[in-house]
Design a protein around this motif. Structure first.
Motif, PDB file in Angstrom:
ATOM      1  N   GLN A   1       0.854  -1.181   0.000  1.00 34.64           N
ATOM      2  CA  GLN A   1       0.000   0.000   0.000  1.00 34.64           C
ATOM      3  C   GLN A   1       0.893   1.234   0.000  1.00 34.64           C
ATOM      4  O   GLN A   1       1.859   1.326   0.743  1.00 34.64           O
ATOM      5  CB  GLN A   1      -0.966  -0.009   1.179  1.00 34.64           C
ATOM      6  N   SER A   2       0.556   2.183  -0.862  1.00 33.87           N
ATOM      7  CA  SER A   2       1.368   3.390  -0.987  1.00 33.87           C
ATOM      8  C   SER A   2       0.617   4.435  -1.814  1.00 33.87           C
ATOM      9  O   SER A   2      -0.395   4.121  -2.461  1.00 33.87           O
ATOM     10  CB  SER A   2       2.708   3.064  -1.668  1.00 33.87           C
ATOM     11  N   SER A   3       1.121   5.662  -1.784  1.00 30.16           N
ATOM     12  CA  SER A   3       0.611   6.704  -2.669  1.00 30.16           C
ATOM     13  C   SER A   3       1.670   7.074  -3.709  1.00 30.16           C
ATOM     14  O   SER A   3       1.502   8.043  -4.451  1.00 30.16           O
ATOM     15  CB  SER A   3       0.213   7.953  -1.857  1.00 30.16           C
ATOM     16  N   ASP A   4       2.742   6.285  -3.761  1.00 29.10           N
ATOM     17  CA  ASP A   4       3.839   6.536  -4.697  1.00 29.10           C
ATOM     18  C   ASP A   4       3.784   5.542  -5.854  1.00 29.10           C
ATOM     19  O   ASP A   4       3.883   4.329  -5.644  1.00 29.10           O
ATOM     20  CB  ASP A   4       5.181   6.419  -3.968  1.00 29.10           C
TER      21      ASP A   4
ATOM     22  N   ASP B   1      -7.932   2.926  -1.765  1.00 32.62           N
ATOM     23  CA  ASP B   1      -7.874   2.815  -0.315  1.00 32.62           C
ATOM     24  C   ASP B   1      -9.208   3.118   0.349  1.00 32.62           C
ATOM     25  O   ASP B   1      -9.622   2.439   1.282  1.00 32.62           O
ATOM     26  CB  ASP B   1      -6.800   3.782   0.217  1.00 32.62           C
TER      27      ASP B   1
ATOM     28  N   THR C   1      -3.484   2.005 -11.526  1.00 33.84           N
ATOM     29  CA  THR C   1      -2.872   2.616 -10.341  1.00 33.84           C
ATOM     30  C   THR C   1      -2.683   4.115 -10.545  1.00 33.84           C
ATOM     31  O   THR C   1      -3.014   4.928  -9.680  1.00 33.84           O
ATOM     32  CB  THR C   1      -1.517   1.944 -10.042  1.00 33.84           C
TER      33      THR C   1
ATOM     34  N   LEU D   1      -4.425   7.193  -8.428  1.00 30.82           N
ATOM     35  CA  LEU D   1      -3.611   8.172  -7.710  1.00 30.82           C
ATOM     36  C   LEU D   1      -3.810   9.594  -8.229  1.00 30.82           C
ATOM     37  O   LEU D   1      -3.637  10.562  -7.489  1.00 30.82           O
ATOM     38  CB  LEU D   1      -2.128   7.785  -7.803  1.00 30.82           C
TER      39      LEU D   1
ATOM     40  N   ASN E   1     -10.763  11.339  -4.040  1.00 34.48           N
ATOM     41  CA  ASN E   1      -9.885  11.212  -2.873  1.00 34.48           C
ATOM     42  C   ASN E   1      -9.763   9.781  -2.376  1.00 34.48           C
ATOM     43  O   ASN E   1      -8.776   9.422  -1.732  1.00 34.48           O
ATOM     44  CB  ASN E   1     -10.390  12.105  -1.739  1.00 34.48           C
TER      45      ASN E   1
ATOM     46  N   MET F   1      -6.503   8.126  -3.627  1.00 38.34           N
ATOM     47  CA  MET F   1      -5.224   8.825  -3.499  1.00 38.34           C
ATOM     48  C   MET F   1      -4.170   7.994  -2.780  1.00 38.34           C
ATOM     49  O   MET F   1      -3.002   8.368  -2.707  1.00 38.34           O
ATOM     50  CB  MET F   1      -5.413  10.156  -2.771  1.00 38.34           C
ATOM     51  N   ARG F   2      -4.574   6.872  -2.223  1.00 35.68           N
ATOM     52  CA  ARG F   2      -3.661   5.827  -1.751  1.00 35.68           C
ATOM     53  C   ARG F   2      -4.187   4.527  -2.336  1.00 35.68           C
ATOM     54  O   ARG F   2      -5.392   4.313  -2.384  1.00 35.68           O
ATOM     55  CB  ARG F   2      -3.604   5.776  -0.218  1.00 35.68           C
TER      56      ARG F   2
END
Length: 426
Positions: A122-125, A145, A166, A170, A177, A180-181
């Motif tokens: 899990q990430s926002s990158d 998320d 993905t 993002l 919103n 966003m993750r």
């Protein structure tokens, strides 16, 4: 004590709960906020949406108990707000509701609890997620998320497709919103079950396992939806498997929630993937939700022998293990009729025609419907209604559901013709 009960929500789940509560002699008044065009026949609809407006309605109508149906008001802290004002409420706290409102939080907590689940990141990158994507063998699961009304999960068939989805999430294009993750997961091959535990913060009881049908089209084809039908009980979950789910998935997460100061009071819904490992069936957690599923609620409610009111009050009072939850020895199958453009876009409201049918077959649950001033029920979009068939066998319950559906029509009406096919083999 006579109860005045307020049910928060406007879908089939809330209608189904209202349907069983209406027949409880201890219920003096039944209210819905906001309700739908069908709940008018069960009680009184209240237009209140904001927390303060709901509280004012509670005072006005002398509400003694509030049941929160959907995930959104739980994730907005409605349960906490009402408890602060000394209102008896059935629904988990804002902190406990993070199990559903944040898939990233849920996956991290599940891993800490040692619960079997798909390998994930899990990430926002996008770079971090892309690197993880290339460690997986397609298909690959891409999840937003946050809350997406059951539509924030995509099964990508290639690495490049997974990366494209993905990036869309993002960027905010796909789910705002809520995306966003992102959570990336390995794909688990097996069959899905929906399981429900009623928890009082310390202990819990289990209801029979259900099976939902997420895809829009028969044969499990088409896009994911909020659910096109469900049935219970299912022969795909025997006592041995249910005990594994109870011991290895439900108990550890409730214990973890309690230890971290967020005891869970309400309905814990586990989405389970059953995989074959070394010739044994092993349950893996897909996700947790913090309320009854929809359409699973619609098949569980008519099978309750123990009154829903008793289940709810025992959970609130911390006495759930003092209750023996009994189910009728029957089967229930719910088939969803959706609007023409579901799940892609909203559809214009159209009249619904319901011809008289044998009430011994089952009943209709109304969801995405509105009511005209003259009292006509309109299909107002999304999942419009459910035909719920009841019988002593699963095959007959399914036949009854489809017989009811044949008595219903509206312009653009769509439904699957194969609900319960995994259990019945056709």
């Amino acid at each position: 004590m006579q109860e005045n009960i307020l049910i928060i929500g406007n879908g089939g789940r809330e209608y189904a709960m209202g349907l069983v509560l209406k027949d409880d002699k201890r219920v003096e008044g039944l209210y819905f906020a906001p309700g739908n065009g069908g709940t008018h026949a069960l009680g009184t609809n209240i237009s209140a949406i904001k927390h303060t407006d709901i509280l004012e309605s509670i005072k006005k109508y002398a509400i003694t108990l509030v049941i929160i149906g959907p995930e959104a008001p739980l994730s907005e802290g409605l349960s906490d707000f009402l408890k602060e004002h000394n209102v008896r409420v059935f629904g988990p706290s804002l902190a406990a509701s993070r199990l559903e409102s944040s898939k990233a939080y849920m996956k991290d907590l599940v891993s800490q609890a040692g619960i079997k689940t798909a390998r994930y990141m899990q990430s926002s990158d996008v770079k971090t997620l892309s690197e993880f994507i290339y460690t997986l063998t397609p298909p690959i699961v891409v999840k937003a998320d946050g809350l997406c009304a059951g539509k924030g999960v995509i099964i990508a068939q290639s690495h490049s497709e997974a990366i494209t989805h993905t990036k869309e999430m993002l960027s905010g294009k796909a789910f705002g919103n809520a995306g966003m993750r992102v959570v990336i997961e390995e794909f688990l091959d097996g069959y899905e079950l929906s399981v429900f535990a009623i928890s009082d913060g310390k202990d819990f009881i289990m209801l029979p396992a259900c099976q939902d049908h997420k895809r829009l089209l028969s044969g499990d084809n088409g896009p994911n939806t909020g659910g096109m039908g469900a049935y219970t009980p299912t022969p795909l979950c025997d006592e041995t498997l249910l005990e594994k789910i109870k011991k290895d998935i439900i108990a550890p997460i409730l214990d973890m929630m309690r230890k971290q100061g967020s005891p869970f009071v309400g309905v814990l819904f586990g989405g389970i993937m059953v995989c074959e490992r070394d010739n044994e069936l092993e349950p893996y957690l897909l996700e947790f939700n913090v309320r009854f599923g929809d359409p699973e609620c619609e098949v569980l409610m008519p099978l309750l022998q123990t009154p829903l009111l008793d289940i709810v009050t025992h959970a609130i009072d911390g006495k759930i293990t003092q209750l023996e939850c009994k189910m009728k020895q029957k089967y229930a199958v719910a088939v969803v009729a959706s609007s023409k453009d579901y799940p892609y876009k909203s559809s214009p409201a159209v009249p619904i025609s319901v011809k008289e049918f044998d009430m011994n077959l089952g009943h209709i649950v109304y969801a995405g419907v509105s009511k005209t001033e003259s009292g006509e029920i309109l299909a107002s979009g999304g999942r419009v209604l459910l035909a719920v068939g009841l019988a002593d066998s699963l095959s007959l319950a399914r036949d009854n559901a489809y017989e009811i559906m044949r008595h219903i029509s509206f312009d653009g009406m769509h439904y699957r013709d194969d609900i319960a096919f995994r259990a019945l083999g056709k």
